[in-house]
Scaffold this active site. Structure first.
Site, PDB file in Angstrom:
ATOM      1  N   GLU A 192      45.059  45.157  49.070  1.00  0.00           N
ATOM      2  CA  GLU A 192      44.186  45.861  48.141  1.00  0.00           C
ATOM      3  C   GLU A 192      43.381  46.932  48.875  1.00  0.00           C
ATOM      4  O   GLU A 192      43.067  46.784  50.056  1.00  0.00           O
ATOM      5  CB  GLU A 192      43.210  44.884  47.454  1.00  0.00           C
ATOM      6  CG  GLU A 192      43.883  43.826  46.593  1.00  0.00           C
ATOM      7  CD  GLU A 192      44.470  44.380  45.297  1.00  0.00           C
ATOM      8  OE1 GLU A 192      44.171  45.546  44.957  1.00  0.00           O
ATOM      9  OE2 GLU A 192      45.225  43.650  44.637  1.00  0.00           O
ATOM     10  N   CYS A 193      43.019  47.982  48.137  1.00  0.00           N
ATOM     11  CA  CYS A 193      42.282  49.089  48.751  1.00  0.00           C
ATOM     12  C   CYS A 193      40.784  48.878  48.757  1.00  0.00           C
ATOM     13  O   CYS A 193      40.053  49.604  49.407  1.00  0.00           O
ATOM     14  CB  CYS A 193      42.599  50.391  48.027  1.00  0.00           C
ATOM     15  SG  CYS A 193      41.951  50.451  46.336  1.00  0.00           S
ATOM     16  N   GLY A 194      40.306  47.889  48.021  1.00  0.00           N
ATOM     17  CA  GLY A 194      38.870  47.645  47.976  1.00  0.00           C
ATOM     18  C   GLY A 194      38.295  47.748  46.586  1.00  0.00           C
ATOM     19  O   GLY A 194      37.287  47.109  46.281  1.00  0.00           O
TER      20      GLY A 194
END
Length: 279
Positions: free
Chosen positions: A260-262
């Site tokens: 996930e990118c955040g």
């Protein structure tokens, strides 16, 4: 669900349930208790995604879609456009332009605007930056390598939080699905983020093949990179093609322990890491 009327302490909120658009000024526009949220997920899981979207329209005063124009997000856009529903409002879209998208992705954005002329797209970029050059002058070259957590925060998480705040978002549609793997394997259709934002994943139970079939059947515009072996497309520096035997998101951050990118991680964790420079 309750309108914004009275103030509520954080302890009250923790005991009572989940809320959208929390603030110290009072209760949020949309509010769910934990038992209610569980019940809703059990019921929504039985519905066709288009019926989930209809439920959303009647439940959230301000409903948006957030998308990077991946296949699932595109399918949702098309479903919303085709809804035969008396109360159908215009569900506007939030696009986070990290300034590092593929040219093919930006081209797709323009084709989507032509295909769905009534769709309003709100584009949010890293704070104080309009171009890649401005971003690199402010944060340095290849920030994603020097401090990946900080890059995710300033390029994706902060713009998303700013969008939700400025647009007064109660609920947001996302294109996440269980079969995408990683942390998404246990995904519910309806969830509450740590900050109270209600996220709705209408196609959570669909497979990649189901999404592909819908896209083909409805002639939905797609990213040209899909014809080059890509399945999930993000920033150009962290996205690669995948083989038929790999998961659809295997090309994202390939070779790294990251899925996930955040944006969909815990908000407090991302903010803390960005501030302290923890990688």
């Amino acid at each position: 669900m309750a309108p914004r009327q009275r103030s509520a302490s954080s302890e009250d909120e923790a005991d009572s349930g989940y809320a959208s658009g929390c603030s110290t000024a009072g209760l949020p526009e949309v509010y769910f208790t934990r038992p209610h949220l569980k019940f809703l997920n059990q019921q929504l899981a039985k519905l066709d995604p288009r019926d989930v979207l209809k439920w959303c329209i009647t439940s959230f005063p301000t409903l948006y879609q957030t998308s990077a124009f991946g296949l699932t997000g595109l399918a949702i856009m098309d479903m919303v456009d085709k809804l035969d529903f008396t109360l159908k409002p215009n569900i506007e879209l939030i696009f986070i332009d990290t300034l590092y998208h593929f040219p093919q992705t930006l081209d797709l954005v323009e084709r989507v605007k032509q295909r769905y002329p009534s769709l309003i797209i709100h584009t949010f970029k890293p704070e104080g930056c309009e171009t890649t050059q401005e971003f690199e002058e402010k944060h340095g070259m290849q920030l994603w390598e020097a401090n990946e957590e900080k890059y995710d925060y300033v390029a994706k998480v902060e713009p998303a939080q700013r969008a939700y705040s400025q647009l007064n978002v109660d609920g947001v549609l996302t294109g996440r699905r269980r079969t995408q793997g990683g942390k998404r394997g246990e995904l519910d259709i309806l969830e509450a983020a740590d900050d109270g934002l209600i996220k709705v994943n209408p196609l959570a139970n669909w497979s990649f093949k189901q999404v592909q079939a819908y896209i083909k059947e409805n002639n939905v515009p797609t990213n040209d990179l899909l014809d080059q072996g890509y399945r999930s497309v993000g920033d150009w520096h962290s996205t690669q093609p995948v083989t038929e035997s790999e998961d659809e998101r295997a090309g994202r951050w390939k070779g790294r322990n990251k899925t996930e990118c955040g944006i969909h991680n815990k908000r407090s964790r991302t903010r803390t890491e960005a501030a302290t420079g923890v990688e």
